[in-house]
Enzyme design. Sequence first.
Site, PDB file in Angstrom:
ATOM      1  N   HIS A  19      -1.240  -2.201  -0.536  1.00  0.00           N
ATOM      2  CA  HIS A  19      -0.252  -3.221  -0.146  1.00  0.00           C
ATOM      3  C   HIS A  19      -0.722  -3.961   1.113  1.00  0.00           C
ATOM      4  O   HIS A  19      -0.616  -5.186   1.202  1.00  0.00           O
ATOM      5  CB  HIS A  19       1.107  -2.574   0.149  1.00  0.00           C
ATOM      6  CG  HIS A  19       1.981  -2.397  -1.048  1.00  0.00           C
ATOM      7  ND1 HIS A  19       2.231  -3.403  -1.957  1.00  0.00           N
ATOM      8  CD2 HIS A  19       2.692  -1.321  -1.484  1.00  0.00           C
ATOM      9  CE1 HIS A  19       3.052  -2.953  -2.896  1.00  0.00           C
ATOM     10  NE2 HIS A  19       3.344  -1.694  -2.639  1.00  0.00           N
ATOM     11  N   GLU A  25       3.913  -4.460  -6.833  1.00  0.00           N
ATOM     12  CA  GLU A  25       3.896  -3.005  -7.060  1.00  0.00           C
ATOM     13  C   GLU A  25       2.838  -2.624  -8.093  1.00  0.00           C
ATOM     14  O   GLU A  25       2.093  -1.659  -7.898  1.00  0.00           O
ATOM     15  CB  GLU A  25       5.277  -2.511  -7.521  1.00  0.00           C
ATOM     16  CG  GLU A  25       6.316  -2.434  -6.417  1.00  0.00           C
ATOM     17  CD  GLU A  25       5.880  -1.593  -5.235  1.00  0.00           C
ATOM     18  OE1 GLU A  25       5.349  -0.474  -5.431  1.00  0.00           O
ATOM     19  OE2 GLU A  25       6.060  -2.067  -4.095  1.00  0.00           O
ATOM     20  N   HIS A  59      -1.946   3.749  -2.408  1.00  0.00           N
ATOM     21  CA  HIS A  59      -1.040   2.680  -2.867  1.00  0.00           C
ATOM     22  C   HIS A  59      -0.535   1.864  -1.680  1.00  0.00           C
ATOM     23  O   HIS A  59      -0.544   0.626  -1.712  1.00  0.00           O
ATOM     24  CB  HIS A  59       0.133   3.320  -3.624  1.00  0.00           C
ATOM     25  CG  HIS A  59       1.264   2.377  -3.921  1.00  0.00           C
ATOM     26  ND1 HIS A  59       1.456   1.813  -5.163  1.00  0.00           N
ATOM     27  CD2 HIS A  59       2.281   1.906  -3.137  1.00  0.00           C
ATOM     28  CE1 HIS A  59       2.532   1.035  -5.131  1.00  0.00           C
ATOM     29  NE2 HIS A  59       3.050   1.081  -3.913  1.00  0.00           N
ATOM     30  N   GLU A  60      -0.099   2.551  -0.622  1.00  0.00           N
ATOM     31  CA  GLU A  60       0.442   1.846   0.550  1.00  0.00           C
ATOM     32  C   GLU A  60      -0.638   1.029   1.263  1.00  0.00           C
ATOM     33  O   GLU A  60      -0.391  -0.091   1.708  1.00  0.00           O
ATOM     34  CB  GLU A  60       1.103   2.844   1.524  1.00  0.00           C
ATOM     35  CG  GLU A  60       2.331   3.537   0.970  1.00  0.00           C
ATOM     36  CD  GLU A  60       3.374   2.583   0.414  1.00  0.00           C
ATOM     37  OE1 GLU A  60       3.467   1.440   0.911  1.00  0.00           O
ATOM     38  OE2 GLU A  60       4.089   2.961  -0.524  1.00  0.00           O
TER      39      GLU A  60
END
Length: 290
Positions: free
Chosen positions: A146, A212, A142-143
């Site tokens: 980003h 997100e 997920h990070e």
Amino acid sequence: MGGSHHRFRHSNGLKTAALFAVLWAVLLGIGWLVGRGTGRFLWLFVVFGLAMTAYSIWSSDKIAIRAMRARPVSELEQPVMYQAVRELSTAARQPMPRLYVSPTLAPNAFATGRSPASAAVCCTEGILQLLDARELRGVLGHELAHVYNRDILTASVAAAVAGAITAVAQFLMLFGGGSDRRSVNPLAALAVVFLAPLAATLIQLAISRTCEYDADADGADLTGDPLALASALRKIETGTQARPLPADQPLVDVSHLMIADPFRGAGLARLFATHPPMTDRIARLEAMGR
């Protein structure tokens, strides 16, 4: 799974672009009003907005790491974290980011940096203790999403433009619309002073929530394991409710970067949330898993 996800990603990209257009329109509208419709000060507001944006972009990584008192860690200290990030960044054909750990016991993680080449990924001690290796890999995916989506850049620009709008509104409140105030509609001036900062904040938060959802979907694509991230988010939600961060201003300023809202918000506070509802995020990931 892939087809629907890519359409979803594209629609979110369009939504973010539209929200940015509105943000800049608000800023330029204030400039037009202060210039009493002549556009005399319009260019000043453009320069001010760009300067704020540039500063925010260049300093965002240092600010977040300092706020969380994070320190760089070696592979010897965090082998599981290093192995997962190396594997995922290699799969994405991207450079290895710098890795940090924050001594905070509240479970959370965030990424910073203007581009993959300047990126850093940080986990708190709390999240490293809470998650198993599979769940941690989901969070790190997920990070990294980003980083690859340039979301940190997007968030920095949105925060800077929203900040410029608020600063200009405060200036108007203190000094009025210039020497020839009779030509400024008093209702329009009031709307600018009170409503423009509120609108800018709500748009900035909408951009943050869109990013997100994107990072959840793209991170799950990267790891190939959406259920691992869903499981991690469920644990993180419980953990952040049990151990919320103190609402100190430096932490508030960087909270939009984190994988979960680090504060205990309820009621009206949800309107001003930097993150979508955790139940929605988990439901979307479980649908991807099916």
